[in-house]
Every structure is written in structure tokens, then in C-alpha cells.
Design a protein around this motif. Structure first.
Motif, short mmCIF file in Angstrom:
data_model
loop_
_atom_site.label_atom_id
_atom_site.label_comp_id
_atom_site.label_asym_id
_atom_site.label_seq_id
_atom_site.Cartn_x
_atom_site.Cartn_y
_atom_site.Cartn_z
N TYR A 1 0.85 -1.20 0.00
CA TYR A 1 0.00 0.00 0.00
C TYR A 1 0.88 1.25 0.00
N ALA B 1 -5.23 8.12 -4.94
CA ALA B 1 -5.98 7.19 -5.82
C ALA B 1 -6.52 7.98 -7.00
N HIS C 1 -11.89 4.10 -6.39
CA HIS C 1 -10.63 3.36 -6.29
C HIS C 1 -10.08 3.46 -4.86
N LYS D 1 -9.36 0.34 -2.13
CA LYS D 1 -8.06 0.11 -1.46
C LYS D 1 -8.22 0.13 0.07
N GLU E 1 -9.95 -3.00 1.31
CA GLU E 1 -9.02 -4.14 1.28
C GLU E 1 -8.03 -4.05 2.45
#
Lengths: 84, 84
Positions: A32, B50, B55, B59, B62
Motif C-alpha cells: 500500500y 488514488a 478506487h 483500497k 481491502e
């Protein structure tokens, strides 16, 4: 009347946040890369009986100052809503 | 584009929250008798680069599943807003 308070207690921005730094690094290490400035604090939710919303706010604000946060190192913010 | 994510990670409601119970009792002991069901979790804020909000959401979702929360014991929720 019953209310729900949602409280965030965060480290003061001027202070180092080692926990946040550690999480930022570990997020980078698992891919990330686009994440920055992770800051970690407490989220506290509670139910409070009060005559009205204003009274509930006063009590929660006082509790934040007295017991739920450490004003030397932390700041707090909260939202109150009636319990349905 | 840069976004800020405000994430709450809380103990699952079905699980005992000893920290929350302890704070409820200490609040009662200093006079906050009208407070009930204190629950304590983490509030995490982070900045994320992002292409767009969708998007960024993907992320952060997740990351919450993989690293910021423990799905066995915790639930999470988050809000995302563009950084001005």
C-alpha cells in the motif's frame, strides 16, 4: 431520552504517533505505497440518558475532558444522535 | 488525487468488551450514572493517493480486511473524503 455518542480521541497532531508510523511502514511493506500519515486513536461509543440533546452534549464533553481523553496528549471530537 | 479515510474498528457486538465494561464502571463511580454500554475500539485516519473516490474506497476496504482489523473479533466502517 436516550442518546448515542460516537467519540474519537486522537493523539495531538503536534505529537509523534509511533503506532501510526509503524502501521504506515507495514502497509507500505505489503504494497500500500499510496498510503501516508496513518494516525491511530480511540473510537468510543456510549449510550447516555439525558433530558435533551444539549444536556447530553454537555455531559459527554465533560466526560471526554475528565476521563475519556488526556488533554496533554490527545484531542477529542464527538457526535450525538437520539437512540431510535 | 488525495483522499482522507476515517476508519472505525470496533469489537464485534456479540463479543465481551472488557475495556468498555471497565470504563462504564469507572464513569459510574465518578458520577456518570446515566452512561451505559461504553464500547471502545480504534479510530484510524490515513491519507491515500488514488485515481478516484471509488478506487480509494476499494483500497481502504481491502486494507481494513487485510491489516487494519481482525475480522474474527472486529468490525469496521469508514468514510472517505477528498483532501482539499
Amino acid at each position: 431520552m436516550k442518546f448515542i455518542a460516537e467519540i474519537n480521541v486522537m493523539p495531538l497532531k503536534a505529537l509523534l504517533d509511533p503506532q501510526g508510523k509503524a502501521v504506515t511502514h507495514s502497509m507500505h511493506s505489503i504494497g500500500y505505497k499510496s498510503v501516508e500519515n496513518v494516525r491511530i486513536g480511540k473510537h468510543i461509543s456510549l449510550e447516555i440518558e439525558a433530558d435533551n440533546e444539549g444536556h447530553a452534549k454537555e455531559k459527554v464533553d465533560e466526560a471526554c475532558k475528565k476521563i475519556l481523553s488526556n488533554p496533554v496528549m490527545e484531542s477529542y471530537e464527538f457526535e450525538i444522535r437520539p437512540m431510535n
